[in-house]
Structures are given as C-alpha cells and as structure tokens.
Scaffold this motif. Structure first.
Motif, PDB file in Angstrom:
ATOM      1  N   ASN A   1       0.842  -1.200   0.000  1.00 49.76           N
ATOM      2  CA  ASN A   1       0.000   0.000   0.000  1.00 49.76           C
ATOM      3  C   ASN A   1       0.876   1.248   0.000  1.00 49.76           C
ATOM      4  N   ASN A  14      -0.143   5.411   0.109  1.00 49.09           N
ATOM      5  CA  ASN A  14      -1.171   6.448   0.105  1.00 49.09           C
ATOM      6  C   ASN A  14      -0.486   7.793   0.332  1.00 49.09           C
ATOM      7  N   THR A  31      -0.746  11.839   0.161  1.00 46.43           N
ATOM      8  CA  THR A  31      -1.574  13.044   0.083  1.00 46.43           C
ATOM      9  C   THR A  31      -0.672  14.268   0.186  1.00 46.43           C
ATOM     10  N   THR A  43       2.519   3.998   4.093  1.00 52.55           N
ATOM     11  CA  THR A  43       3.029   2.910   3.266  1.00 52.55           C
ATOM     12  C   THR A  43       3.004   1.597   4.019  1.00 52.55           C
ATOM     13  N   THR A  91       1.285  15.841  -5.234  1.00 49.15           N
ATOM     14  CA  THR A  91       1.088  14.391  -5.396  1.00 49.15           C
ATOM     15  C   THR A  91       1.097  13.973  -6.865  1.00 49.15           C
TER      16      THR A  91
END
Length: 367
Positions: free
Chosen positions: A31, A33, A35, A41, A66
C-alpha cells in the motif's frame, strides 16, 4: 512471520523535491497512500529484521505535489521522488520536531541544486544548512535543560522555605499563646512537618552528585545526616525527649537557618542576588550554627541514659551474627563527631563568607 516493523528510511532534498529510499530487498508494495500532507506505506520484503511486513507513516513539514511525485522499486530499495509545492528548503522532513530512530539523512542526495549553482556549491550549501540546523537544535535543547533545572531548583527551595516557615509560625504563635508550656509540645505540634522537610532535604546530597548544583556533596551530607540522626534516631524514639524544652529551641534554630538559606538558593537558581538575603546567608550562621550544635549535643547527652535503660538499637552477644553493638557508646563517640564536624562546618562557612565579602584587612585597604 513477525508483526509489522519499521524499515530504515533515508531522506534527502533538493530545492524542489524530496527523495526517500526505503531499505528493503525483494520488496512487494502492499500500500502507498500519498496526500499533500502525509505518506502512508506498507511493504513486504527483506530488511533489518529479515523477511517481514514493514510500514511507516510521515506527516510532511509542508504540502507536496502528489501528481508529479513518483515511486519505483529496485532490487535493493523502494525509492520515492516527491515534488514540493514550493521551491524552498525544509529544515526537517516531518511536521513535528521529533527524533525517529528509523529515519536517516541520505547525505548523497541532501543537496540544493539550481541552474546557476555548481554541484560543489550546492553540496556546500547543504552542509552549511545542516550545521545551522544542528546548532539551532543544540541551543534549543540547552535552553530547555537550563529552564527545567532552574524551575526544579526554584520549586524545591520554595517548598522547603514554606515548610520551615510553617514550623516557625506554629512554634512562635503557640509560645506567645501558651508560654513555656508550648516548649513541651513542640514536637507534638510540628513533628510530622519537620520530619517531612528533613526527609526531603536528602535531595540536597543528591543534587551535586547529579550536577544540578555546583557545590560539593560533603557539606550537605554532614548537615542533613547529622540532623536526621538527632531527629529520627533520638527524638522520635522516646517521648521523654520529645517533651524536653530543648527540642523547641533546636527546631527554632534549625528553621531560622533554613528561612535564610532556602530563599538564598531559591533566588540564586534564577540568577537573582538579593543583597540582604545574601548577607544574612553568610552572616546569620555565626550565632545560629554554634547554638544548633549546642542544642544537638544536649539532646545526645540526654538520650544516653534513656538508651542505656531501653537497650534500643543495641546488639548483645550471643547472637547469630556474633557481633555486639552498644548504642550509648556510639552516642558518646557521636558527641566527638558532632564537635569536630561542627567546627569543620563553621570553617567551611567562614571560608565561603571570606570568599564572598573578603577579609577585614582587604576591606580596610579597599576603603
């Protein structure tokens, strides 16, 4: 497989971007993510703890772009290239100033580059920036340490001052109200308070050992140890000593000394010098210390026949330790220790006074 662990993360920066290298081999990204303000992570791979699940989260110092940020995996790492929203140097990676043991600086990528600067100049700027940051952190930590020490010492001395002020107030008020009868009730009225204050005074032996104060530990050890012996091993053990009028005189003498000493240390801890308190600190001991030694010696002499009668603290043969100890003999010896220790303490105070104010001869020459 063990629980989730933190991988080693190496970070660097340019004027317009952040680089992250996650030290994992044979890695699979579970994972990511990203932002504007945060990166979350999780991975599976081989790191410092072997083959495990690893994860970490970061709250960025400033927002990032991002859309123009990238991530890629290699045989030995996961690498992020994260664009900043503005071209500016960050003093740190994270929003909060915190030390994360798994987050390291990647000095190879810690440089500032622009079109007009050479690589050598950029590296020099990066090194200078790191040094400025380190100096700033050291100064901030030093100031915080000094503030905490001063606050603690001020609070300790203030509370001790309040404790001894209470003792003097109670003893004086009851003496004015009841007359000489109050002298026989001194320990009954303030016994718990004086025992609490004298127990807390043990910290004054510990303070110099911890480097909180610059004075040595010997002088407070002699004073606190001697007082606590008189208070806990003698007066507390026999009610006949507790009702002796000399106890009133002793507690008043001890407390009067402390009503001067603790304000002196209290103001010294915050860098203040109140001239009257300073003068009293280095002068009031001249009558008060001999009086205190006299009253302590009187209590020791009064206690000897009482402990001969009770046998308390004495150890007679035969016993399993094959050792004998006769407490009244120790008290005879302690009278000698008290006298010699008292002389040594007064010499110490005389030396401090001479150092603070100078000798009479030097004062006359100065005049």
């Amino acid at each position: 497989m063990a629980g989730t662990l933190r991988p080693f993360v190496f970070w660097g920066q340019k004027n317009d971007s952040i680089s992250l290298k996650i030290d994992l081999r044979d890695v699979t990204i579970d994972n990511v993510n990203l932002t504007e303000d945060r990166l979350e992570t999780s991975f599976e791979g081989v790191g410092a703890q072997g083959h495990n699940k690893y994860s970490f989260e970061l709250d960025f110092y400033l927002p990032v772009d991002t859309e123009n940020s990238k991530v890629r995996t290699t045989d030995r790492a996961v690498e992020f290239s994260i664009k900043k929203k503005g071209a500016e140097v960050w003093p740190r990676l994270t929003e909060k100033q915190e030390k994360l043991p798994w987050l390291k600086i990647d000095f190879d990528k810690f440089a500032f580059e622009d079109d007009d600067d050479s690589e050598e100049d950029a590296e020099k700027m990066a090194a200078e920036e790191i040094m400025r940051k380190l100096e700033k952190d050291l100064k901030e930590n030093s100031v915080k340490s000094i503030d905490m020490k001063a606050t603690y010492l001020f609070t300790y001395n203030f509370l001790q001052f309040v404790g001894f002020l209470y003792i003097v107030t109670v003893l004086s008020y009851n003496f004015l109200k009841l007359g000489s009868v109050a002298k026989e009730k001194a320990f009954e009225m303030v016994g718990y308070q004086i025992m609490f204050c004298q127990t807390a005074a043990v910290l004054e032996v510990i303070h110099p050992l911890l480097g909180l104060v610059k004075t040595g530990a010997l002088a407070p050890l002699l004073q606190v140890g001697g007082r606590n012996l008189i208070l806990f091993l003698l007066v507390l053990q026999d009610v006949r000593l507790q009702i002796a009028p000399v106890v009133w005189y002793l507690l008043m003498t001890w407390s009067t000394v402390e009503l001067i000493r603790y304000p002196f240390y209290m103001f010294s801890s915050i860098g203040m010098d109140v001239k009257m308190i300073t003068w009293l600190r280095y002068t009031a001991w001249i009558p008060l210390y001999p009086l205190g030694i006299l009253f302590e010696g009187t209590i020791v002499i009064m206690s000897i026949p009482l402990f001969e009668e009770s046998g308390k603290f004495s150890l007679q043969l035969p016993n399993s330790a094959n050792f004998a100890f006769y407490f009244p003999w120790f008290l005879h010896l302690y009278l000698l220790i008290l006298g010699l220790g008292g002389i040594q303490m007064m010499k110490h105070m005389h030396s401090l006074r001479k150092k603070k104010f100078g000798s009479k001869d030097s004062q006359k020459k100065a005049a």
